[in-house]
Scaffold this motif. Structure first.
Motif: not given
Length: 959
Positions: A567-593
């Motif tokens: 679904a479109g909203a599911q795609g939004e969520y998936a995209g944001l979770m990919v961005i979240r994983a990218y930041h966390q993998d780089r050690g930027d766990h605080q990036r949540n805004i």
């Protein structure tokens, strides 16, 4: 006379409606000589593609179907006993032909305009009633995306409702299907929910738990008595979710009778093909006390302006477009078409028919189990419905080889195998399985005889259902095909769809869903494949996926796609979770805004909230554009914690903002990623791309730009494309290995989401080719600007680009009409009398209409719609001038039904002709709304979300 022996018809000329004469006339209205001139004035030069799309040459419809048939033949349609939430089923022919393959059902839009959606609303109310009855719960919604998503929604609802804010643990039975656990992991992570996976008979629930979830029957087929478990959970203030098999509940005690707080599952086996994973309608049922927290949409009973029975979507305040980041979920697209099919399946079979199917399936499972036990196999389930579990030990490989030789798939896990039977299983199938298992044991087949006659159930008496279900007349009188056909058609005729007229919904892109694109969906090679079938059996599907991935990556300018979000909203969520994983993998766990413009789609803040992000709103300028200075200030202020910007392009205001590259650069300079909402890709394809603009991830609404039909509110697909650095984080899956290296957990139950409808978008791109896709975008922009030119003298157009052009949609300002008593909803309802569905109402600006014509509409249809809006404006002027009554006028009383117009009494100040036939074209083909204006507040005051006996309901409510 010369003969062109090389001529082949171009599909693009069928998809793009305006012909050469139409084009010249529209350009003349705009004062232009060419479409290229219009594009130069509309799309900023600095974001324009330098090269044409590198896509294969367009195929004709005939050639495409021929080549796809060859691709489809690479799929091997084995007999599936895999189960795990997906089963073979028989779609009754009357439902297959008249619903699933019928544009009168699949081209409808979400029923936001209830008066011209009474047919699908009734069909969805049937679905809700079916779910309520079978689960034993008090209220149900009108479907969710899939079983795993529904389970995750249940977890989140229980988390939101918890009284003890310190409770962070959620118990998960280890016997849930693995794909469901996978999605629960995804959804739990952003909120710090601790999943405790284990044995429900051993877990020690305490005050640290807020909820628990079990499967009924369990993932291995065993039917457990969860009564004690539910009682203990409630004593500890722990709410219980049950993932239930709906067919089994015709025989098993429903969860609502032994303590469930929420019951979820899939209705796939109610006549909906497996389709390699979807689309299928999930269900969500719960207690009445949770009705304000239930995710998704609910259909409710109310009355219309004539005090007659009517339906509408209830409890609208839960919609994410209104509540935004406070919404109970980010669910936008549901699975309405598939829910309608499942509901019709229950209507067609009725309670007796469903029970006979269940008894037959269960009986064959018992027969198989006893026969295999007789020849020395150990069957491990003591109580089961349709799935037996065998400990094969070192015989597993031999069984597997024999089954493959006989084109049979079982579910293997080491030496343990489960065999799930279904509606399509026959006695001959059981005999073949018996022979295979006998052969491996070295036992002559004639010694392995099946049990003769009836068999005794293995369901314990305490778990055998005694309560009635599906008692409403709708489930008990449409069992002959003639009756069923007429019932389906009686509902279909109450609904306006693309079969009747254009649906100019801004942001929703209601374009042609070509028949050739739809035909392959129901081919057995696509429809009858289990999503967990071995890879070497689905080469045809993989070919489609790989080509679609390559083509969409080229169109978006990205490195790769994930086709999983359904679904479109599911795609939004998936995209944001990919961005979240990218930041966390780089050690930027605080990036949540997440920075989100005030004009963003309502699902954007809801999705960001679901991804655990903190939302900061960016201001808009008076011209509707993003306030770049405000964006820059907020990005710099939060540069250490900035995760992403969510931006829609062209903007939700229908404008190509010229500062978009600068906007993306600001985000990147401050350590963030750019998420682009692809809802408006219909104005980008072939002219620009998210990758060119500078985005890092973008979801695509395949049910908009890429021609998957809306289906009355679903199905949809929302795959995401990502830049190279984000590819390793694309969603994986617990059952099928699609891991990219650092993949996030699954966002959908099936590895490729609703795989069978991906064929539609594959067909669209293959038949349009690069040039055709670019032309489609250009004509979408031309049609919109032509309508703008015709309408702007009557309705102010809120936002335009620097050259006075709109993108593919525009916003008509209706707010001033309030000065003389006319609301935008009055215009929406009056349009029904002219034979049209309203444009998008009050989004993104309250009191406005957002109009999007698409490239698939010819000039004469655009003119009909414009004529209707201009005539309505004249009616408003008459009210303004005092020539029409401020209270008793055609707008306030719209829509007008046939019963009202032809009734014995007519006391209005305007004529019957004005009411029903306001323009000459309406008389040529009149679509009659089946009810008057619905009363939303009445329905919310006395919420009824199941099929009531109409007579008794009306007697009760109208006294």
């Amino acid at each position: 006379m010369s003969l062109d022996i090389h001529y082949k018809e171009d599909f693009k000329d069928r998809h793009i409606a305006p012909n050469t004469e139409d084009t010249k006339a529209m350009l003349h209205t705009l004062g232009l000589d060419s479409i290229d001139e219009l594009i130069e004035q509309t799309v900023p030069q600095k974001i324009r593609l330098k090269q044409p799309l590198n896509l294969p040459k367009a195929k004709s419809e005939k050639d495409y179907l021929s080549s796809l048939k060859q691709t489809a033949s690479l799929n091997k349609v084995f007999k599936s006993y895999i189960g795990q939430g997906y089963y073979n089923t028989t779609t009754p022919g009357v439902i297959l032909r008249n619903v699933m393959e019928n544009p009168g059902w699949y081209t409808q839009y979400t029923p936001y305009q209830a008066e011209i959606a009474q047919g699908r609303l009734q069909a969805l109310l049937n679905f809700q009633t079916m779910v309520i009855d079978l689960t034993g719960m008090e209220i149900a919604n009108a479907s969710l995306l899939d079983e795993g998503t529904a389970a995750a929604e249940a977890m989140f609802m229980q988390y939101s409702l918890r009284k003890n804010q310190q409770a962070k643990k959620f118990f998960v039975s280890e016997l849930l299907f693995p794909q469901t656990i996978d999605i629960l992991v995804t959804r739990a992570n952003p909120f710090g929910i601790e999943l405790v996976v284990g044995n429900h008979e051993e877990i020690d629930l305490n005050e640290e738990f807020f909820g628990a979830i079990v499967q009924y029957p369990a993932g291995n087929g065993q039917v457990f008595d969860y009564t004690g478990f539910a009682k203990t959970a409630h004593e500890k203030n722990v709410k219980v979710t049950v993932v239930a098999d709906l067919l089994s509940l015709t025989l098993l005690t429903p969860p609502g009778e032994w303590g469930a707080d929420v019951v979820v599952g899939t209705t796939q086996r109610f006549g909906v093909p497996m389709g390699f994973g979807g689309p299928h309608a999930a269900f969500f049922a719960t207690k009445d006390e949770y009705k304000r927290s239930i995710p998704g949409r609910i259909i409710g009973v109310t009355i219309d302006s004539n005090n007659n029975y009517a339906l509408r979507m209830a409890l609208q305040t839960r919609e994410q477009h209104i509540r935004r980041d406070k919404a109970t979920s980010n669910i936008c697209t549901a699975q309405a078409l598939l829910a309608i099919m499942a509901g019709f399946y229950a209507v067609y079979h009725g309670p007796k028919g469903l029970k006979l199917i269940a008894e037959r399936t269960h009986g064959l499972a018992v027969t198989l189990a006893k026969s295999l036990e007789k020849i020395g196999y150990k069957q491990m389930n003591s109580a089961y419905f349709d799935t037996i579990q065998l400990d094969l030990g070192d015989l597993a490989d031999s069984i597997h080889r024999e089954c493959i030789d006989n084109e049979i798939n079982l579910n293997y896990k080491g030496g343990i195998v489960t065999i799930a039977l279904d509606e399509t299983t026959s006695a001959e199938d059981i005999q073949l399985l018996n022979k295979i298992f006998s052969k491996v044991k070295g036992i002559p087949a004639d010694q392995a005889e099946l049990t003769e006659g009836n068999v005794e159930t293995v369901i314990p008496s305490a778990l055998q259902r005694s309560s009635s279900y599906l008692t409403h007349p709708v489930f008990n009188k449409h069992h002959s095909e003639h009756e069923m056909l007429r019932y389906i058609k009686s509902l279909e005729t109450k609904d306006l769809s693309l079969c009747h007229s254009m649906i100019a919904l801004g942001s929703c892109t209601m374009k042609l869903n070509a028949t050739t694109e739809m035909i392959p969906v129901t081919w057995p090679e696509f429809g009858q494949i289990h999503p967990f079938a071995p890879a070497d059996q689905v080469a045809g599907y993989y070919t489609v996926f790989n080509e679609l991935d390559k083509w969409l990556s080229e169109i978006t300018g990205f490195a790769a796609m994930s086709l999983q979000p359904n679904a479109g909203a599911q795609g939004e969520y998936a995209g944001l979770m990919v961005i979240r994983a990218y930041h966390q993998d780089r050690g930027d766990h605080q990036r949540n805004i997440a920075l989100i413009p005030a004009s963003a789609h309502g699902t954007n803040p809801a999705s960001a909230a679901m991804a655990g992000m903190k939302i900061i709103i960016v201001k808009s300028l008076e011209n509707g554009n993003i306030d770049v200075e405000d964006l820059k200030a907020k990005a710099e202020e939060n540069k250490d914690n900035l995760s992403c910007l969510m931006v829609t392009y062209p903007s939700t205001h229908g404008v190509f903002e010229e500062s978009i590259i600068d906007i993306c650069n600001i985000i990147h300079e401050n350590g963030g990623q750019v998420y682009m909402d692809g809802a408006n890709m219909n104005a980008q394809v072939g002219l620009t791309s998210p990758g060119t603009i500078g985005a890092d991830v973008c979801h695509l609404n395949l049910h908009k730009t890429f021609c998957i039909p809306h289906g009355g509110g679903g199905p949809g697909m929302g795959p995401i494309g990502v830049a190279k650095h984000l590819v390793p984080y694309l969603p994986g899956h617990a059952v099928v290995d699609i891991d990219k290296g650092k993949s996030i957990h699954a966002v959908s139950a099936a590895p490729w989401g609703s795989a069978s409808i991906l064929v539609i978008s594959h067909a669209y791109i293959a038949m349009m080719g690069g040039e055709g896709l670019k032309n489609a975008t250009q004509y979408a922009i031309l049609n919109a600007n032509y309508m703008k030119a015709r309408l702007e003298q009557h309705y102010p157009v809120l936002y335009t680009g620097s050259n006075g052009r709109c993108a593919h949609e525009m916003i008509l300002d209706c707010r001033s009409f309030k000065n003389f008593g006319i609301e935008v909803v009055d215009i929406a309802k009056r349009l029904m009398d002219y034979g049209f569905h309203a444009p998008t109402v009050s989004f993104p600006v309250a009191g406005t209409l957002m109009v999007e014509p698409t490239e698939s509409e010819p000039k004469h249809e655009l003119d009909r719609f414009c004529d209707a809006l201009i005539a309505i404006r004249a009616e408003i002027t008459a009210i303004e001038n005092g020539n029409s009554d401020k209270i008793d006028n055609a707008l306030k009383n719209a829509p007008h039904t046939a019963a009202v117009v032809t009734g014995d009494e007519w006391s209005h100040s305007y004529s019957r002709k004005t009411a029903a036939f306001p323009l000459p074209y309406v008389a040529e083909y009149k679509f009659w709304p089946s009810v008057g204006r619905v009363n939303d507040s009445f329905g919310d005051r006395s919420l009824v979300c199941a099929c009531p006996p109409i007579e008794s309901y009306m007697e009760e409510t109208l006294v």
